[in-house]
Scaffold this motif. Structure first.
Motif, PDB file in Angstrom:
ATOM      1  N   VAL A 185       0.868  -1.174   0.021  1.00 26.47           N
ATOM      2  CA  VAL A 185       0.120  -0.067  -0.129  1.00 26.47           C
ATOM      3  C   VAL A 185       1.020   1.345   0.022  1.00 26.47           C
ATOM      4  O   VAL A 185       0.808   2.147  -0.719  1.00 26.47           O
ATOM      5  CB  VAL A 185      -1.017  -0.111   1.101  1.00 26.47           C
ATOM      6  CG1 VAL A 185      -1.749   1.303   1.285  1.00 26.47           C
ATOM      7  CG2 VAL A 185      -1.866  -1.316   1.232  1.00 26.47           C
ATOM      8  N   LEU A 207      -2.784   4.322   9.141  1.00 27.87           N
ATOM      9  CA  LEU A 207      -2.970   2.967   9.310  1.00 27.87           C
ATOM     10  C   LEU A 207      -2.446   2.571  10.694  1.00 27.87           C
ATOM     11  O   LEU A 207      -3.015   1.624  11.112  1.00 27.87           O
ATOM     12  CB  LEU A 207      -2.528   2.319   8.137  1.00 27.87           C
ATOM     13  CG  LEU A 207      -3.091   2.758   6.813  1.00 27.87           C
ATOM     14  CD1 LEU A 207      -2.387   1.688   5.616  1.00 27.87           C
ATOM     15  CD2 LEU A 207      -4.547   2.357   6.818  1.00 27.87           C
ATOM     16  N   SER A 284     -12.051   7.118   8.367  1.00 25.63           N
ATOM     17  CA  SER A 284     -13.122   6.864   7.657  1.00 25.63           C
ATOM     18  C   SER A 284     -13.293   5.552   6.990  1.00 25.63           C
ATOM     19  O   SER A 284     -13.967   5.447   6.139  1.00 25.63           O
ATOM     20  CB  SER A 284     -13.042   8.103   6.715  1.00 25.63           C
ATOM     21  OG  SER A 284     -12.120   7.843   5.865  1.00 25.63           O
ATOM     22  N   GLY A 285     -12.382   4.698   7.539  1.00 26.62           N
ATOM     23  CA  GLY A 285     -12.537   3.457   6.982  1.00 26.62           C
ATOM     24  C   GLY A 285     -13.798   2.766   7.187  1.00 26.62           C
ATOM     25  O   GLY A 285     -14.139   1.830   6.546  1.00 26.62           O
TER      26      GLY A 285
ATOM     27  N   LEU B  89      -6.173  -0.322  -2.132  1.00 28.59           N
ATOM     28  CA  LEU B  89      -6.893   1.025  -1.841  1.00 28.59           C
ATOM     29  C   LEU B  89      -6.499   1.212  -0.199  1.00 28.59           C
ATOM     30  O   LEU B  89      -6.214   0.494   0.421  1.00 28.59           O
ATOM     31  CB  LEU B  89      -8.407   0.856  -1.857  1.00 28.59           C
ATOM     32  CG  LEU B  89      -8.702   0.639  -3.347  1.00 28.59           C
ATOM     33  CD1 LEU B  89     -10.513   0.419  -3.375  1.00 28.59           C
ATOM     34  CD2 LEU B  89      -8.222   1.548  -4.432  1.00 28.59           C
ATOM     35  N   PHE B  90      -6.290   2.704   0.067  1.00 25.65           N
ATOM     36  CA  PHE B  90      -5.936   2.998   1.221  1.00 25.65           C
ATOM     37  C   PHE B  90      -7.261   2.870   2.115  1.00 25.65           C
ATOM     38  O   PHE B  90      -8.305   3.600   1.838  1.00 25.65           O
ATOM     39  CB  PHE B  90      -5.607   4.658   1.400  1.00 25.65           C
ATOM     40  CG  PHE B  90      -4.308   4.864   0.208  1.00 25.65           C
ATOM     41  CD1 PHE B  90      -3.130   3.985   0.336  1.00 25.65           C
ATOM     42  CD2 PHE B  90      -4.644   5.625  -0.918  1.00 25.65           C
ATOM     43  CE1 PHE B  90      -2.274   4.631  -0.567  1.00 25.65           C
ATOM     44  CE2 PHE B  90      -3.453   6.137  -1.719  1.00 25.65           C
ATOM     45  CZ  PHE B  90      -2.434   5.223  -1.608  1.00 25.65           C
ATOM     46  N   PRO B  91      -7.215   2.145   3.353  1.00 25.50           N
ATOM     47  CA  PRO B  91      -8.279   1.883   3.797  1.00 25.50           C
ATOM     48  C   PRO B  91      -8.856   2.753   4.706  1.00 25.50           C
ATOM     49  O   PRO B  91     -10.010   2.746   5.191  1.00 25.50           O
ATOM     50  CB  PRO B  91      -7.880   0.459   4.832  1.00 25.50           C
ATOM     51  CG  PRO B  91      -6.342   0.582   4.715  1.00 25.50           C
ATOM     52  CD  PRO B  91      -5.870   1.180   3.535  1.00 25.50           C
ATOM     53  N   HIS B  92      -8.036   3.785   4.981  1.00 23.31           N
ATOM     54  CA  HIS B  92      -8.519   4.672   5.979  1.00 23.31           C
ATOM     55  C   HIS B  92      -8.953   6.183   5.453  1.00 23.31           C
ATOM     56  O   HIS B  92      -9.477   6.570   5.839  1.00 23.31           O
ATOM     57  CB  HIS B  92      -7.381   5.262   6.648  1.00 23.31           C
ATOM     58  CG  HIS B  92      -6.165   5.813   5.874  1.00 23.31           C
ATOM     59  ND1 HIS B  92      -5.067   4.973   5.052  1.00 23.31           N
ATOM     60  CD2 HIS B  92      -5.605   6.998   5.640  1.00 23.31           C
ATOM     61  CE1 HIS B  92      -4.490   5.895   4.352  1.00 23.31           C
ATOM     62  NE2 HIS B  92      -4.437   6.970   4.887  1.00 23.31           N
ATOM     63  N   LEU B  93      -9.299   5.863   3.782  1.00 23.74           N
ATOM     64  CA  LEU B  93      -9.717   7.014   2.989  1.00 23.74           C
ATOM     65  C   LEU B  93     -10.931   6.414   2.232  1.00 23.74           C
ATOM     66  O   LEU B  93     -10.988   5.145   1.960  1.00 23.74           O
ATOM     67  CB  LEU B  93      -8.680   7.390   1.891  1.00 23.74           C
ATOM     68  CG  LEU B  93      -7.344   8.027   2.530  1.00 23.74           C
ATOM     69  CD1 LEU B  93      -6.650   8.240   1.539  1.00 23.74           C
ATOM     70  CD2 LEU B  93      -7.832   9.363   3.340  1.00 23.74           C
ATOM     71  N   ASN B  94     -11.683   7.238   1.846  1.00 24.08           N
ATOM     72  CA  ASN B  94     -13.189   6.702   1.159  1.00 24.08           C
ATOM     73  C   ASN B  94     -12.729   6.664  -0.084  1.00 24.08           C
ATOM     74  O   ASN B  94     -11.770   6.918  -0.456  1.00 24.08           O
ATOM     75  CB  ASN B  94     -14.396   7.358   1.716  1.00 24.08           C
ATOM     76  CG  ASN B  94     -14.157   8.951   1.189  1.00 24.08           C
ATOM     77  OD1 ASN B  94     -13.373   9.247   0.552  1.00 24.08           O
ATOM     78  ND2 ASN B  94     -15.025   9.685   1.698  1.00 24.08           N
ATOM     79  N   PRO B 133     -16.838   3.882   2.075  1.00 21.22           N
ATOM     80  CA  PRO B 133     -15.642   3.294   2.716  1.00 21.22           C
ATOM     81  C   PRO B 133     -15.241   2.179   1.538  1.00 21.22           C
ATOM     82  O   PRO B 133     -15.919   1.571   1.084  1.00 21.22           O
ATOM     83  CB  PRO B 133     -16.006   2.670   3.848  1.00 21.22           C
ATOM     84  CG  PRO B 133     -17.211   2.490   3.884  1.00 21.22           C
ATOM     85  CD  PRO B 133     -17.959   3.287   3.138  1.00 21.22           C
TER      86      PRO B 133
END
Lengths: 297, 375
Positions: A185, A207, A284-285, B89-94, B133
């Motif tokens: 990632v 993360l 916002s995950g 995909l970046f899991p912390h971004l929608n 998400p």
């Protein structure tokens, strides 16, 4: 040109914590047992606090009375008179300093072990965990002489030793986090134009935030709750909450003071725990009802 | 201005491995075209893609983009974007912020980056998914978001590392069409890693075939099938028929008889293996004109059938549509157009891969027939 891709709205989407997700629902006897276990656990945690709270505001409570005979602020007045506020300040400072030093060190150790070829990695792992096996009493007595000879100020000595004791927790928590962290990632972010610093701030840090919060909380607890090292290395010059509680408990007639201090000592970690719990949710995950429903055509 | 990509003499080894992962690879991908890097697992395709992107440093050799050496250029400054088998995909971004990532790291104001991202979301047919998400996406949706995110970075070179291999066939076909559409509107230079021959043929104009870290051949899709340069290339491209024989005056002499070779045949006179794609052989009734053969076996390949044939001692395969009733033992006539024939050097000079027997399959009868030709 027209192109029809399958929209896939028919796929039902639900998360384990959403109502209706089959994974987490228990039925029948399992459900009853689960609720009873939860209640028993809540009782287990809360029951010891009941006499503590009662004692904290009991000016007089002698056997065989079930409830205190006189309520009042005597305990609070005595606690303040014995220096409760500076003691709380010292404990807080100790907890925050240990957390501030041990967390980054744990991050560095974990990152090295997770991503780099570390010489004698198993030995390094054992070293990082060694403080857990070594009784604090032994370490404090042994190192106190050294610290005195080196003219290390008592407060710095206490912080130094407590940091060593916090390191196993922070390095372990971060090691687990890095183990689950996907470097691909980060590579993806690099190729999208992010510099190494931007990757750290915008990808890695968000993360790893939940793990960082957990590690920092554990390190704070080490500093906040320590008694042995503060007494031996601090040499009585640093009075923290555990020292004050122990001192009051050793005397007689201080039941209200001890109870009040103990109950109050629970608050800062509790507040932090709630904070960690909130941080532990990925920014916002997680889906929210709004984000789920708002965009469905 | 879209640049082309060149790789010159690139080699790469990893510690602990005996053979290099990439061995002196030379490859030129023209600007705005799509080349598929095809080959079995472990052929070095993904490593080549990573070396081009800058995520891997080559031991020797250069990567050039638009003629400029990339050795000193950091991965984030190469103007490339990669989509991999996992969407990553970046899991912390929608969804929207994932696509807007490239914009925001370049300093584009968040609002503008999001507006731009919304346009790309539309391009991959996911309008209205922006606030979701990424955990709420299916595999196909996530992969489309990954493609949109890569395109939003305005890459001059788009690197695709088996991006569709985890998708079901229907969705994969839709993604191939999407890629073709995106290439028409954005037109980056595309390098696609795949181990699927049909995907390579469906998406790319050219195929670069890899095996064991070496690039075997880089040619147009059609020529990769019809004009393999070596036996190994032919086998990796799925070619099944190899008939040993002799090349003489533009003709190939073998148990099949004397067959005229296409005008572009470069094989010098002497021993040569005739290659015939199984799909190019027409199987007709015995009374027709053609090479006589006997059916020895039948196998179903979905919409087509694979027929094993004994042609004067040589064992051949042909793929034919359903329709004609065929059974083992049937006598048939084969018709092979001259344009589908190719000749490569005999196995002892060709570099073949170790798993496959070097000798083409031929029966005792065929061997005797062949011996009579050679004498």
């Amino acid at each position: 040109m027209a192109l029809t891709l399958p929209p896939e709205f028919s796929t039902p989407l639900s998360w384990p914590d959403q109502p209706g997700n089959g994974l987490r629902t228990s039925q029948g006897i399992t459900r009853v047992l689960r609720i009873m276990l939860a209640l028993a656990l809540a009782l287990w945690f809360l029951l010891p606090l009941v006499p503590l709270v009662l004692w904290a505001f009991a000016d007089r409570w002698s056997f065989p009375a079930v409830l205190p005979q006189a309520w009042g602020w005597e305990g609070a007045r005595a606690a303040l008179a014995q220096g409760a506020i500076p003691a709380f300040g010292h404990s807080l400072l100790l907890g925050l300093l240990v957390s501030a030093i041990a967390t980054p060190l744990g991050v560095l150790a974990a990152r090295a072990l997770a991503y780099h070829r570390v010489l004698f990695a198993p030995a390094v792992n054992v070293m990082l965990f060694a403080p857990l096996a070594l009784p604090a009493f032994v370490a404090a007595l042994g190192l106190n002489v050294l610290l005195l000879r080196l003219h290390v100020p008592p407060f710095a000595g206490v912080v130094l030793l407590l940091t060593v004791y916090a390191l196993p927790y922070t390095s372990y928590v971060m090691r687990v986090a890095y183990g689950a962290h996907d470097l691909a990632v980060e590579e993806e972010a690099r190729l999208l134009g992010a510099s190494p610093w931007q990757v750290m701030w915008r990808v890695q840090l968000p993360l790893l935030a939940p793990a960082l919060a957990r590690a920092a909380f554990l390190a704070f607890l080490v500093g906040w709750s320590d008694y042995v090292i503060t007494v031996l290395v601090g040499g009585g010059t640093i009075v923290t909450v555990p020292l004050l509680v122990a001192g009051a408990a050793a005397g007689t007639g201080n039941d209200a003071t001890v109870a009040l201090l103990s109950a109050a000592a629970l608050l800062p970690p509790l507040v932090l725990l709630l904070g960690v719990g909130l941080l532990g949710r990925r920014p916002s995950g997680k889906p929210t009802a709004k984000s789920m429903n708002g965009n469905l055509p | 201005m879209i640049p082309g990509v060149s790789v010159e003499g690139l080699s790469k080894s990893f510690p602990g491995t005996r053979t290099p992962v990439l061995d002196n690879v030379n490859l030129t991908v023209e600007a705005g075209t799509c080349t598929a890097l095809l080959g079995p697992s472990g052929a070095g395709k993904s490593t080549l893609l990573r070396a081009i992107s800058g995520l891997e440093t080559p031991d020797v050799g250069r990567v050039l983009v638009g003629g400029q050496d990339m050795a000193e250029v950091l991965p984030e400054r190469r103007g490339m974007a990669m989509v991999q088998q996992r969407p990553l995909l970046f899991p912390h971004l929608n969804v929207l912020d994932n696509i807007a990532f490239a914009g925001t790291v370049r300093g584009v104001p968040k609002k503008a980056a999001r507006a731009d991202a919304a346009a790309f979301l539309e391009l991959v047919q996911l309008e209205g998914f922006g606030r979701r998400p990424v955990t709420a996406l299916s595999g196909g949706q996530a992969q489309r978001v990954a493609i949109a995110r890569a395109l939003a970075a305005r890459p001059a070179v788009l690197l695709l590392d088996e991006p569709f291999s985890a998708l079901d066939p229907e969705l994969r076909a839709a993604m191939h069409e999407l890629l073709a559409q995106l290439r028409r509107s954005v037109n980056p230079t595309v390098l696609l890693v795949t181990h699927d021959r049909s995907e390579a043929a469906a998406v790319a104009e050219k195929i670069a075939l890899f095996s064991g870290g070496r690039m075997l051949q880089h040619d147009s899709v059609e020529r990769m099938y019809s004009r393999p340069a070596t036996l190994e290339t032919s086998r990796l491209m799925g070619g099944a028929n190899e008939i040993p024989g002799i090349v003489r005056d533009g003709y190939h002499h073998s148990v099949l008889g004397v067959l005229q070779l296409p005008g572009d045949t470069r094989q010098p006179p002497g021993p040569g293996v005739l290659l015939v794609r199984q799909e190019s052989i027409e199987v007709g009734a015995r009374n027709g004109i053609g090479i006589l053969a006997t059916v020895t076996g039948l196998r179903t390949l979905g919409p087509r059938r694979q027929i094993s044939l004994d042609v004067a001692g040589a064992l051949m395969l042909a793929e034919v549509p359903w329709g004609r009733a065929l059974a083992p033992g049937d006598a048939v006539a084969l018709s092979i157009p001259t344009s589908v024939l190719a000749v490569v050097a005999a196995p002892e000079t060709a570099r073949t891969f170790p798993d496959v027997g070097e000798e083409p399959q031929i029966t005792g009868q065929g061997r005797n027939a062949l011996a009579s030709i050679e004498n």
